[in-house]
Design an enzyme around this catalytic site. Structure first.
Site, PDB file in Angstrom:
ATOM      1  N   TRP A 144     -35.261  41.481  41.306  1.00 26.40           N
ATOM      2  CA  TRP A 144     -35.766  42.709  41.558  1.00 26.40           C
ATOM      3  C   TRP A 144     -35.384  43.327  42.943  1.00 26.40           C
ATOM      4  O   TRP A 144     -35.476  44.564  43.164  1.00 26.40           O
ATOM      5  CB  TRP A 144     -37.185  42.761  41.657  1.00 26.40           C
ATOM      6  N   LYS A 200     -31.403  39.504  31.209  1.00 27.90           N
ATOM      7  CA  LYS A 200     -32.716  39.258  31.562  1.00 27.90           C
ATOM      8  C   LYS A 200     -33.273  40.051  32.740  1.00 27.90           C
ATOM      9  O   LYS A 200     -32.700  39.644  33.710  1.00 27.90           O
ATOM     10  CB  LYS A 200     -32.983  37.789  31.329  1.00 27.90           C
ATOM     11  N   GLU A 240     -39.195  41.399  35.458  1.00 32.37           N
ATOM     12  CA  GLU A 240     -40.207  42.055  35.081  1.00 32.37           C
ATOM     13  C   GLU A 240     -40.780  42.800  36.051  1.00 32.37           C
ATOM     14  O   GLU A 240     -41.864  43.620  35.726  1.00 32.37           O
ATOM     15  CB  GLU A 240     -41.219  40.573  34.558  1.00 32.37           C
ATOM     16  N   GLU A 279     -26.257  32.812  42.502  1.00 33.41           N
ATOM     17  CA  GLU A 279     -26.253  33.512  43.479  1.00 33.41           C
ATOM     18  C   GLU A 279     -27.704  33.254  44.059  1.00 33.41           C
ATOM     19  O   GLU A 279     -28.575  33.969  43.686  1.00 33.41           O
ATOM     20  CB  GLU A 279     -26.101  34.968  43.274  1.00 33.41           C
ATOM     21  N   GLY A 328     -30.698  32.148  47.527  1.00 31.85           N
ATOM     22  CA  GLY A 328     -31.160  32.511  48.630  1.00 31.85           C
ATOM     23  C   GLY A 328     -30.347  32.320  49.820  1.00 31.85           C
ATOM     24  O   GLY A 328     -29.275  31.800  49.883  1.00 31.85           O
ATOM     25  N   CYS A 349     -30.882  38.656  50.269  1.00 31.14           N
ATOM     26  CA  CYS A 349     -30.585  37.212  50.247  1.00 31.14           C
ATOM     27  C   CYS A 349     -29.531  37.244  51.685  1.00 31.14           C
ATOM     28  O   CYS A 349     -29.540  36.011  52.098  1.00 31.14           O
ATOM     29  CB  CYS A 349     -29.665  36.905  48.958  1.00 31.14           C
ATOM     30  N   GLU A 400     -36.632  30.533  53.675  1.00 35.20           N
ATOM     31  CA  GLU A 400     -36.238  32.031  53.214  1.00 35.20           C
ATOM     32  C   GLU A 400     -37.698  32.785  53.139  1.00 35.20           C
ATOM     33  O   GLU A 400     -38.505  32.363  52.348  1.00 35.20           O
ATOM     34  CB  GLU A 400     -35.488  31.934  52.208  1.00 35.20           C
ATOM     35  N   LYS A 436     -23.612  25.444  49.989  1.00 33.61           N
ATOM     36  CA  LYS A 436     -24.688  24.812  50.266  1.00 33.61           C
ATOM     37  C   LYS A 436     -26.192  25.269  49.133  1.00 33.61           C
ATOM     38  O   LYS A 436     -25.248  25.735  47.997  1.00 33.61           O
ATOM     39  CB  LYS A 436     -25.291  24.764  51.700  1.00 33.61           C
TER      40      LYS A 436
HETATM   41  P1  NAD Z   1     -36.835  34.611  41.138  1.00 32.82           P
HETATM   42  O1  NAD Z   1     -36.148  33.401  41.094  1.00 32.82           O
HETATM   43  O2  NAD Z   1     -38.365  34.434  41.070  1.00 32.82           O
HETATM   44  O3  NAD Z   1     -36.471  35.489  39.741  1.00 32.82           O
HETATM   45  C1  NAD Z   1     -35.207  35.851  39.589  1.00 32.82           C
HETATM   46  C2  NAD Z   1     -35.025  36.072  38.141  1.00 32.82           C
HETATM   47  O4  NAD Z   1     -35.015  34.955  37.481  1.00 32.82           O
HETATM   48  C3  NAD Z   1     -36.082  36.840  37.680  1.00 32.82           C
HETATM   49  O5  NAD Z   1     -35.459  37.851  36.553  1.00 32.82           O
HETATM   50  C4  NAD Z   1     -37.071  35.811  36.868  1.00 32.82           C
HETATM   51  O6  NAD Z   1     -37.796  36.205  35.921  1.00 32.82           O
HETATM   52  C5  NAD Z   1     -35.989  34.615  36.549  1.00 32.82           C
HETATM   53  N1  NAD Z   1     -36.632  33.459  36.223  1.00 32.82           N
HETATM   54  C6  NAD Z   1     -37.625  33.011  36.934  1.00 32.82           C
HETATM   55  N2  NAD Z   1     -37.808  31.466  36.467  1.00 32.82           N
HETATM   56  C7  NAD Z   1     -36.991  31.280  35.663  1.00 32.82           C
HETATM   57  C8  NAD Z   1     -36.585  30.293  34.837  1.00 32.82           C
HETATM   58  N3  NAD Z   1     -37.351  29.110  35.093  1.00 32.82           N
HETATM   59  N4  NAD Z   1     -35.676  30.406  34.058  1.00 32.82           N
HETATM   60  C9  NAD Z   1     -34.704  31.544  33.660  1.00 32.82           C
HETATM   61  N5  NAD Z   1     -35.011  32.573  34.581  1.00 32.82           N
HETATM   62  C10 NAD Z   1     -36.104  32.470  35.516  1.00 32.82           C
HETATM   63  O7  NAD Z   1     -36.316  35.478  42.353  1.00 32.82           O
HETATM   64  P2  NAD Z   1     -36.813  36.712  42.845  1.00 32.82           P
HETATM   65  O8  NAD Z   1     -38.114  36.395  43.685  1.00 32.82           O
HETATM   66  O9  NAD Z   1     -36.812  37.661  41.735  1.00 32.82           O
HETATM   67  O10 NAD Z   1     -35.561  37.196  43.882  1.00 32.82           O
HETATM   68  C11 NAD Z   1     -35.574  36.714  45.239  1.00 32.82           C
HETATM   69  C12 NAD Z   1     -34.490  35.754  45.626  1.00 32.82           C
HETATM   70  O11 NAD Z   1     -33.369  35.873  44.910  1.00 32.82           O
HETATM   71  C13 NAD Z   1     -34.319  35.121  46.840  1.00 32.82           C
HETATM   72  O12 NAD Z   1     -34.637  33.948  46.944  1.00 32.82           O
HETATM   73  C14 NAD Z   1     -33.025  35.894  47.185  1.00 32.82           C
HETATM   74  O13 NAD Z   1     -32.335  35.247  48.309  1.00 32.82           O
HETATM   75  C15 NAD Z   1     -32.433  35.718  45.768  1.00 32.82           C
HETATM   76  N6  NAD Z   1     -31.421  36.784  45.733  1.00 32.82           N
HETATM   77  C16 NAD Z   1     -29.646  36.220  46.017  1.00 32.82           C
HETATM   78  C17 NAD Z   1     -29.039  36.966  46.005  1.00 32.82           C
HETATM   79  C18 NAD Z   1     -27.542  36.626  46.023  1.00 32.82           C
HETATM   80  O14 NAD Z   1     -26.471  37.245  45.929  1.00 32.82           O
HETATM   81  N7  NAD Z   1     -27.093  35.392  46.893  1.00 32.82           N
HETATM   82  C19 NAD Z   1     -29.073  38.552  45.847  1.00 32.82           C
HETATM   83  C20 NAD Z   1     -30.272  38.746  45.903  1.00 32.82           C
HETATM   84  C21 NAD Z   1     -31.491  38.015  45.951  1.00 32.82           C
END
Ligand code: NAD
Length: 504
Positions: A166, A190, A193, A264, A266, A299, A405, A475
């Site tokens: 999100w 996907k 939400e 991609e 944290g 991130c 994080e 990592k």
């Molecule tokens: P999240 O892992 O909770 O959710 C990310 C997505 O995965 C959502 O669409 C969620 O519904 C889905 N999801 C959750 N559990 C799942 C499962 N078991 N199987 C399949 N899909 C599932 O993360 P978040 O809270 O939405 O986002 C924050 C995280 O994203 C932070 O850790 C941040 O560092 C990371 N992030 C990384 C980058 C990057 O480019 N490296 C960019 C932005 C955010």
């Protein structure tokens, strides 16, 4: 379905409600098959914006089948024609930047001027950039034998399942969808939400330039809808952006099916400021790098700042001054610098780290929590998910505040004496996404670019993701790269080797 309005709709609430509890499947806006919905809240007021679809495995199945069917024809299109269609999406999205910026500000709480409109612009730019790469899907000829013509082909992988978070939904979706489509794949996204409407609108608009079924988007939660997408047999490649825990589960699903995956995840990105650095530039870089304007929900946020001791106190004072001057308030207002946290759940998590940091400060001599800026005074936002940015000083690099994080507006400044000491602390992290070093000494800068354990290293600046530059971590920050031609070739095509025996 009535044809969607192609004119920008600048009332984001009305736009979200018109998209309603729907997915986009096979070119159509369709409700969840079981009729389930999830409320989506405006984080600045906690008023409900609209209900989103609570998609499940049945919806994912329809979307994946549609994508599999459409992909066969899409892959046969000339690569440059696919590129032109993706570039046309870029033009369409450029015309909707204001609309998409406003919708993103409403549903994510990210301020319109500093964040949401900027993200909508980059979204369009990513489609324009990848749209120009259709002719770059070339293989090689290989001098294997005089008798054989030997060459490689770059072929699409098939249906791509893309799962996005999100925090920057438009941009993070674009980095997956644009290269996947140009390379001849079809996609099922996907959406998160918690921020589904901006990406739903993007997908709806893009149907004007794409054949039905090539780009589908489902909305739903992770364990139900996301997991169903990851496990679906028609999905032949997974690309995921989100937390380490969810990334692991997506990786397991990919392992079961033996399909490629890009993750991609944290970060806990270090910023090293040497005593010879330009202080003003480093402080401005710290404010930008920590993404205070996005409440630190990035991130690559510079959440560990290592500053050489002669500059440390001046750096902290100047950083606090700058963050104090930032205006926290209504995300839709042009004057606002900092909006809100996305959800109550995320706010509670961030607050628990602030509480932990404050109790560590109480036990650590000389440690301090510098709490900056001011909550909005307007009572209309009294329920809003605002958090004052916190800069911790005097806490060590092995504290939980430095190692985990937080994904909120919380950073720390740690002094060091020698470059080697700074480098050791910077690399002492499970993550390796981004890193910066600030110095006027070229030899130190060059040495750090080799030795910092990160996928994206910058000297004397702190830019965010840029189309054409590979982006991704090492990592626990993930696997694979995004945003460049090379990443498109590596992650959205597979190489087929062909030998033709001339029979002489
Ligand atoms: P999240 O892992 O909770 O959710 C990310 C997505 O995965 C959502 O669409 C969620 O519904 C889905 N999801 C959750 N559990 C799942 C499962 N078991 N199987 C399949 N899909 C599932 O993360 P978040 O809270 O939405 O986002 C924050 C995280 O994203 C932070 O850790 C941040 O560092 C990371 N992030 C990384 C980058 C990057 O480019 N490296 C960019 C932005 C955010």
């Amino acid at each position: 379905m009535t044809a969607p309005s192609l004119s920008p709709i600048l009332d984001p609430q009305a736009l979200a409600q018109s998209l309603g509890a729907c997915h986009v499947i096979d070119g159509q806006l369709v409700p969840a098959s079981a009729g389930g919905t999830l409320p989506v809240y405006n984080p600045a007021t906690l008023m409900e914006i609209a209900a989103a679809a609570a998609g499940d495995a049945a919806d994912v199945d329809i979307a994946a089948r549609s994508a599999a069917k459409a992909q066969k024809l899409w892959a046969k299109e000339k690569p440059r024609d696919r590129g032109k269609a993706v570039a046309a999406c870029g033009a369409l999205l450029t015309a909707h930047v204001e609309e998409l910026g406003r919708l993103t500000a409403l549903e994510t709480g990210k301020a319109i001027r500093t964040e949401s409109r900027v993200e909508a612009n980059v979204l369009a730019d990513v489609f324009v950039y990848f749209g120009g790469l259709g002719s770059e899907l070339a293989g090689e000829t290989i001098p294997f034998s005089h008798e054989m013509l030997t060459f490689t082909l770059r072929e699409p992988v098939g249906v791509v399942g893309a799962i996005i978070p999100w925090n920057a939904p438009l941009l993070l979706m674009a980095l997956k969808v644009a290269p996947a489509l140009v390379a001849g794949n079809s996609v099922v996204v996907k959406a998160s939400e918690e921020a589904p409407f901006g990406v739903l609108r993007v997908c709806q608009l893009m149907q004007q330039a794409l054949p039905p079924g090539v780009f589908n988007l489902v909305v739903g939660d992770g364990p139900t809808c996301g997991a169903a997408l990851a496990e679906h047999p028609a999905v032949r490649k997974l690309t995921f952006t989100g937390s380490v825990a969810s990334g692991r589960s997506v990786y397991r699903a990919a392992a079961e099916k033996l399909i490629p995956v890009t993750l991609e995840l944290g970060g806990k990105s270090p910023m090293i400021v040497m005593a010879d650095a330009d202080l003003d530039k480093a402080v401005a870089g710290a404010v930008g790098g920590m993404r205070f304007t996005r409440q630190g929900q990035s991130c690559s946020a510079a959440s560990r700042m290592f500053v050489q001791r002669p500059l440390h106190d001046r750096f902290v004072a100047a950083l606090c001054d700058k963050v104090n001057a930032m205006v926290m308030g209504d995300p839709m207002e042009e004057a606002t610098d900092i909006g809100t946290i996305i959800s109550k759940r995320q706010l509670a998590r961030v607050q628990s780290y602030i509480d932990l940091g404050q109790s560590l400060c109480a036990e650590t001599e000389g440690a301090k929590a510098h709490i900056c800026s001011q909550l909005p005074a307007d009572p209309a936002f009294s329920q809003g998910l605002f958090v004052r940015p916190v800069i911790f000083t005097g806490l060590p690099n092995d504290s939980r505040i430095a190692q985990e994080e937080i994904f909120g507006p919380v950073t720390m400044v740690i002094p060091f004496d020698t470059y080697e000491e700074a480098l050791e602390m910077a690399n002492d992290s499970e993550f390796g996404l981004a890193a910066t070093i600030w110095t006027t000494d070229l030899a130190t800068a060059m040495d750090a670019t080799h030795r910092l354990e990160a996928g994206f290293v910058q000297v004397n600046q702190n830019l965010v993701v840029q189309p054409m530059l590979s982006y991704g971590g090492v990592k626990a920050s993930g696997l694979g790269k995004e945003a460049s031609l090379q990443s498109m070739l590596a992650h959205f095509t597979h190489k087929k080797t062909v030998l033709i025996n001339m029979g002489r």
